[in-house]
Design a protein around this motif. Sequence first.
Motif, PDB file in Angstrom:
ATOM      1  N   CYS A  81       1.672   6.662 -11.442  1.00  0.00           N
ATOM      2  CA  CYS A  81       1.791   7.259 -10.110  1.00  0.00           C
ATOM      3  C   CYS A  81       0.602   6.850  -9.245  1.00  0.00           C
ATOM      4  O   CYS A  81      -0.388   6.316  -9.721  1.00  0.00           O
ATOM      5  CB  CYS A  81       1.901   8.778 -10.213  1.00  0.00           C
ATOM      6  SG  CYS A  81       0.511   9.582 -11.022  1.00  0.00           S
ATOM      7  N   GLY A  82       0.730   7.119  -7.948  1.00  0.00           N
ATOM      8  CA  GLY A  82      -0.368   6.823  -7.026  1.00  0.00           C
ATOM      9  C   GLY A  82      -0.233   5.472  -6.366  1.00  0.00           C
ATOM     10  O   GLY A  82       0.861   5.061  -5.981  1.00  0.00           O
ATOM     11  N   SER A  83      -1.342   4.782  -6.267  1.00  0.00           N
ATOM     12  CA  SER A  83      -1.437   3.510  -5.547  1.00  0.00           C
ATOM     13  C   SER A  83      -0.376   2.510  -6.003  1.00  0.00           C
ATOM     14  O   SER A  83      -0.060   2.414  -7.183  1.00  0.00           O
ATOM     15  CB  SER A  83      -2.832   2.936  -5.766  1.00  0.00           C
ATOM     16  OG  SER A  83      -2.864   1.555  -5.518  1.00  0.00           O
ATOM     17  N   SER A  84       0.124   1.710  -5.023  1.00  0.00           N
ATOM     18  CA  SER A  84       1.175   0.727  -5.318  1.00  0.00           C
ATOM     19  C   SER A  84       0.622  -0.563  -5.914  1.00  0.00           C
ATOM     20  O   SER A  84       1.371  -1.501  -6.135  1.00  0.00           O
ATOM     21  CB  SER A  84       1.928   0.396  -4.022  1.00  0.00           C
ATOM     22  OG  SER A  84       1.032  -0.136  -3.063  1.00  0.00           O
ATOM     23  N   PHE A  92      -7.629  11.697  -7.792  1.00  0.00           N
ATOM     24  CA  PHE A  92      -7.536  11.113  -9.134  1.00  0.00           C
ATOM     25  C   PHE A  92      -8.924  10.891  -9.729  1.00  0.00           C
ATOM     26  O   PHE A  92      -9.872  10.594  -8.999  1.00  0.00           O
ATOM     27  CB  PHE A  92      -6.832   9.751  -9.076  1.00  0.00           C
ATOM     28  CG  PHE A  92      -5.403   9.791  -8.604  1.00  0.00           C
ATOM     29  CD1 PHE A  92      -4.610  10.909  -8.775  1.00  0.00           C
ATOM     30  CD2 PHE A  92      -4.852   8.674  -7.996  1.00  0.00           C
ATOM     31  CE1 PHE A  92      -3.285  10.924  -8.340  1.00  0.00           C
ATOM     32  CE2 PHE A  92      -3.535   8.667  -7.564  1.00  0.00           C
ATOM     33  CZ  PHE A  92      -2.741   9.797  -7.733  1.00  0.00           C
ATOM     34  N   GLY A 130       5.662   1.762   0.296  1.00  0.00           N
ATOM     35  CA  GLY A 130       4.711   0.862  -0.345  1.00  0.00           C
ATOM     36  C   GLY A 130       5.398  -0.058  -1.332  1.00  0.00           C
ATOM     37  O   GLY A 130       6.422   0.284  -1.925  1.00  0.00           O
ATOM     38  N   ILE A 131       4.826  -1.262  -1.489  1.00  0.00           N
ATOM     39  CA  ILE A 131       5.393  -2.265  -2.392  1.00  0.00           C
ATOM     40  C   ILE A 131       4.276  -2.954  -3.165  1.00  0.00           C
ATOM     41  O   ILE A 131       3.101  -2.831  -2.810  1.00  0.00           O
ATOM     42  CB  ILE A 131       6.197  -3.337  -1.607  1.00  0.00           C
ATOM     43  CG1 ILE A 131       5.321  -3.960  -0.519  1.00  0.00           C
ATOM     44  CG2 ILE A 131       7.453  -2.734  -1.002  1.00  0.00           C
ATOM     45  CD1 ILE A 131       5.982  -5.113   0.228  1.00  0.00           C
ATOM     46  N   GLY A 132       4.653  -3.714  -4.192  1.00  0.00           N
ATOM     47  CA  GLY A 132       3.690  -4.503  -4.947  1.00  0.00           C
ATOM     48  C   GLY A 132       3.558  -5.898  -4.355  1.00  0.00           C
ATOM     49  O   GLY A 132       4.236  -6.249  -3.381  1.00  0.00           O
ATOM     50  N   ASP A 146       0.870  -1.182   0.000  1.00  0.00           N
ATOM     51  CA  ASP A 146       0.000   0.000   0.000  1.00  0.00           C
ATOM     52  C   ASP A 146       0.901   1.225   0.000  1.00  0.00           C
ATOM     53  O   ASP A 146       1.779   1.348   0.859  1.00  0.00           O
ATOM     54  CB  ASP A 146      -0.891  -0.010   1.245  1.00  0.00           C
ATOM     55  CG  ASP A 146      -1.975   1.043   1.166  1.00  0.00           C
ATOM     56  OD1 ASP A 146      -3.133   0.673   0.970  1.00  0.00           O
ATOM     57  OD2 ASP A 146      -1.643   2.236   1.284  1.00  0.00           O
ATOM     58  N   SER A 147       0.682   2.125  -0.939  1.00  0.00           N
ATOM     59  CA  SER A 147       1.621   3.242  -1.119  1.00  0.00           C
ATOM     60  C   SER A 147       1.641   4.192   0.075  1.00  0.00           C
ATOM     61  O   SER A 147       2.618   4.914   0.269  1.00  0.00           O
ATOM     62  CB  SER A 147       1.299   4.010  -2.388  1.00  0.00           C
ATOM     63  OG  SER A 147       0.015   4.569  -2.304  1.00  0.00           O
ATOM     64  N   ASP A 185      -2.444   7.830 -13.379  1.00  0.00           N
ATOM     65  CA  ASP A 185      -2.255   7.111 -12.113  1.00  0.00           C
ATOM     66  C   ASP A 185      -2.802   5.691 -12.222  1.00  0.00           C
ATOM     67  O   ASP A 185      -3.536   5.350 -13.142  1.00  0.00           O
ATOM     68  CB  ASP A 185      -2.928   7.882 -10.977  1.00  0.00           C
ATOM     69  CG  ASP A 185      -4.394   8.119 -11.261  1.00  0.00           C
ATOM     70  OD1 ASP A 185      -5.174   7.166 -11.112  1.00  0.00           O
ATOM     71  OD2 ASP A 185      -4.765   9.257 -11.652  1.00  0.00           O
ATOM     72  N   ILE A 195       4.104  10.206  -0.748  1.00  0.00           N
ATOM     73  CA  ILE A 195       3.973   9.509  -2.037  1.00  0.00           C
ATOM     74  C   ILE A 195       3.187  10.357  -3.040  1.00  0.00           C
ATOM     75  O   ILE A 195       3.415  10.254  -4.251  1.00  0.00           O
ATOM     76  CB  ILE A 195       3.319   8.108  -1.834  1.00  0.00           C
ATOM     77  CG1 ILE A 195       3.276   7.296  -3.136  1.00  0.00           C
ATOM     78  CG2 ILE A 195       1.916   8.208  -1.270  1.00  0.00           C
ATOM     79  CD1 ILE A 195       4.616   6.941  -3.717  1.00  0.00           C
ATOM     80  N   GLU A 196       2.298  11.219  -2.561  1.00  0.00           N
ATOM     81  CA  GLU A 196       1.551  12.084  -3.486  1.00  0.00           C
ATOM     82  C   GLU A 196       2.480  13.118  -4.126  1.00  0.00           C
ATOM     83  O   GLU A 196       2.159  13.697  -5.162  1.00  0.00           O
ATOM     84  CB  GLU A 196       0.395  12.783  -2.780  1.00  0.00           C
ATOM     85  CG  GLU A 196      -0.546  11.890  -1.991  1.00  0.00           C
ATOM     86  CD  GLU A 196      -0.979  10.637  -2.707  1.00  0.00           C
ATOM     87  OE1 GLU A 196      -1.009  10.627  -3.947  1.00  0.00           O
ATOM     88  OE2 GLU A 196      -1.269   9.636  -2.024  1.00  0.00           O
ATOM     89  N   ARG A 210      -6.194  11.412  -2.295  1.00  0.00           N
ATOM     90  CA  ARG A 210      -6.101  11.381  -3.758  1.00  0.00           C
ATOM     91  C   ARG A 210      -7.369  11.919  -4.408  1.00  0.00           C
ATOM     92  O   ARG A 210      -8.472  11.529  -4.053  1.00  0.00           O
ATOM     93  CB  ARG A 210      -5.845   9.951  -4.257  1.00  0.00           C
ATOM     94  CG  ARG A 210      -4.439   9.531  -3.928  1.00  0.00           C
ATOM     95  CD  ARG A 210      -4.037   8.215  -4.523  1.00  0.00           C
ATOM     96  NE  ARG A 210      -2.626   8.046  -4.273  1.00  0.00           N
ATOM     97  CZ  ARG A 210      -2.044   6.917  -3.848  1.00  0.00           C
ATOM     98  NH1 ARG A 210      -2.779   5.829  -3.676  1.00  0.00           N
ATOM     99  NH2 ARG A 210      -0.756   6.882  -3.634  1.00  0.00           N
ATOM    100  N   ARG A 228     -11.355   8.022  -8.498  1.00  0.00           N
ATOM    101  CA  ARG A 228     -10.843   7.514  -7.234  1.00  0.00           C
ATOM    102  C   ARG A 228     -11.956   7.198  -6.236  1.00  0.00           C
ATOM    103  O   ARG A 228     -11.900   6.229  -5.498  1.00  0.00           O
ATOM    104  CB  ARG A 228      -9.873   8.542  -6.634  1.00  0.00           C
ATOM    105  CG  ARG A 228      -9.379   8.210  -5.236  1.00  0.00           C
ATOM    106  CD  ARG A 228      -8.313   7.155  -5.238  1.00  0.00           C
ATOM    107  NE  ARG A 228      -7.854   6.885  -3.871  1.00  0.00           N
ATOM    108  CZ  ARG A 228      -6.916   6.004  -3.564  1.00  0.00           C
ATOM    109  NH1 ARG A 228      -6.338   5.298  -4.514  1.00  0.00           N
ATOM    110  NH2 ARG A 228      -6.546   5.805  -2.322  1.00  0.00           N
TER     111      ARG A 228
END
Lengths: 471, 206
Positions: B79-82, A432, A144-146, A129-130, B21, A225-226, A430, A435
């Motif tokens: 960009c944004g969420s991972s 976005f 954050g990671i995948g 989670d970012s 994103d 992160i933003e 966010r 979103r």
Amino acid sequence: MSKGTLYNKVWDRHKVTTLPSGLDQLIIGLHMIHEVTSPQAFAMLKEKGSKVAFPERTVATMDHIVPTDNQFRPFFDTQAELMAKTLEENTKEYGITFLGLESGKQGVVHIVGPENGYTQPGMTIACGDSHTSTHGAFGALAFGIGTTEVRNILETQTLALSLLKVKKICVNGTLRPGVTAKDVILAIIAKLGVKGGIGFAYEYTGDVFENMTMEERMTVCNMSIEGGARIGYINPDQTTYDYIKGRDKAPSAENWDKAVAYWESIRSDADAVYDDEFHLDAADIEPMVTWGINPGQGIGITENLPNPAGMSDADRETAEEAYVHMQLQPGTPIKGTKIDVAFIGSCTNGRISDLREAAKIFEGRKVASHVQALVVPGSQQVKAQAEQEGLDKIFIAAGAEWRGAGCSMCLAMNTDKLKGDQISASSSNRNFIGRQGSATGRTLLMSPAMVAAAAINGVVSDVRELQEVTA
Amino acid sequence: MSLERKVISGRAVPIRGNEVDTDRIIPARFLKEITFERMGDFLFQDARFNEDGSEKKHPLNDAHYKGANIMVVENNFGCGSSREHAPQSILRYGIVALIGESFAEIFAGNCKALGVPTLSANKSDIQMLLATVEADPSATLTLDVDSRTVRIQSNGKEDVIQVTLPDARRQSFLDGSWDELGTLKGNLDKIKETAASNLPYFTNFT
């Protein structure tokens, strides 16, 4: 390259080796998981019959898909129920602590970690989670990671990483009344842009961050992160130690001094070398509102919407796209923009202090009749605390909905969603396109107090005008 | 399929836009699944389809780009969420490499973990590339990871542009070591030693 920073010290402590690829293998001290980005990783383990190397260093909770209106199991949404069940089964099978709905400790992962004392200075912390950058508030390297990396941590407790540069973000002076941590980070991102942090860890330093509470520091680091920075952190100090002391997973009294000695040892040196610096005067920051489709498109509440004509190419293109989506006009004030929904909550602003600030505005007032206002505590513990203080009664009396803990309308993976092109004043992170759950929905990011003010007036408002009346 | 990613050739689909994103690549409401299997079905869902399911004008809905295996993008893509669901949806749709002005860090790392190169080029080259594939969807691109170049062949003309790719990533694509798990796992003893000697919090400071 940076030298003597907290970033460098914590990195060196956690480095296992330099891999043949040139990347460093780093130990991850705390791994947090949730229902959305972990099931695929567990499936990869199962496929090969692999084990979790350090099950005691991973902790799980459930937040993204949890409905906030009706939390009885099984969830009405069968997809959400399957995700919840899968996480329960995986954590049980592999011996991982799971803070579920029955634990009284469930909530948004970035709120649960700190409030139970899992998050501590000098750690490396990763989560799929970012907004894991939140935990940097404690002087940890948190990012954050995948899902493939979630698998790598489960199997080895390490990741292959390349060293970032470190940018010092310095804000000195005193914040003006009505200006919050959220406004500080939105102002920084507005200045540095959403790409400003790519390749960097941000170290936040100066009077403003030193004077902040831990909850305020978390709001700042959350949105690193933003600004493009995968990591943002603040050096630990007495405020940090006072927050941790006595929490569930905090070091015990007899080991406390050893813990503090370690935490002090990883603070940035006075003569640390940084790759870049940025300075901002606290007095120049006012309550912020975003008007566009990325968190860098923000202005002060008294400002007018910017004219794309004066921008560089890429910014102009994004601004033009934003104006089409947001149905707003350059040159007009953001103040007075009509809203449909007010959302208070999320890993950015779903903590008890956020709810207290919002309650001060709601108290003795009514939410505008055309506005749906949601107040969503970030965790079950935040909810219990708020109810003990009677904040829930203030929200309900004002006409807002008081919900259960979860991510809610920050990302709309649950029952809370915008409809059509509704505009939401939101304390989340966010704006976005899409979103908040509708492809045409629109989001204006601001502080929880500003969201409350917008909910009362039905339009974007300057919270200071309501605060003056209250004072 | 071999794990090495030395040369990738094929046709490209142009995706314009800055700061695209990961919520746009795949909206959160489509992540409510415990596998990545269906993620390819939801790539750019809201940009491609109206709420009633009818198609919008979008390169991925344009028959000319059917079968393209390379995506050309602009800046700060991903960009944004991972969410790894984003590169998973791109890969499962059939895209095996991306070329763009710049990529968000977590996204590029997630692509690498799936063996999908993300190559960066300067703005003017990206604009030329976008214009070329928009004018000629049959243009052929050849990505050479070793020499960090992209050759573009269109209507009998040929261009070569330079791209950037960090050394460690380039190496991992050349030798097929982009999935690091095996390498990391080989050091388990050293991991335990490092934790025991450097990290007092592993034993809660006892």
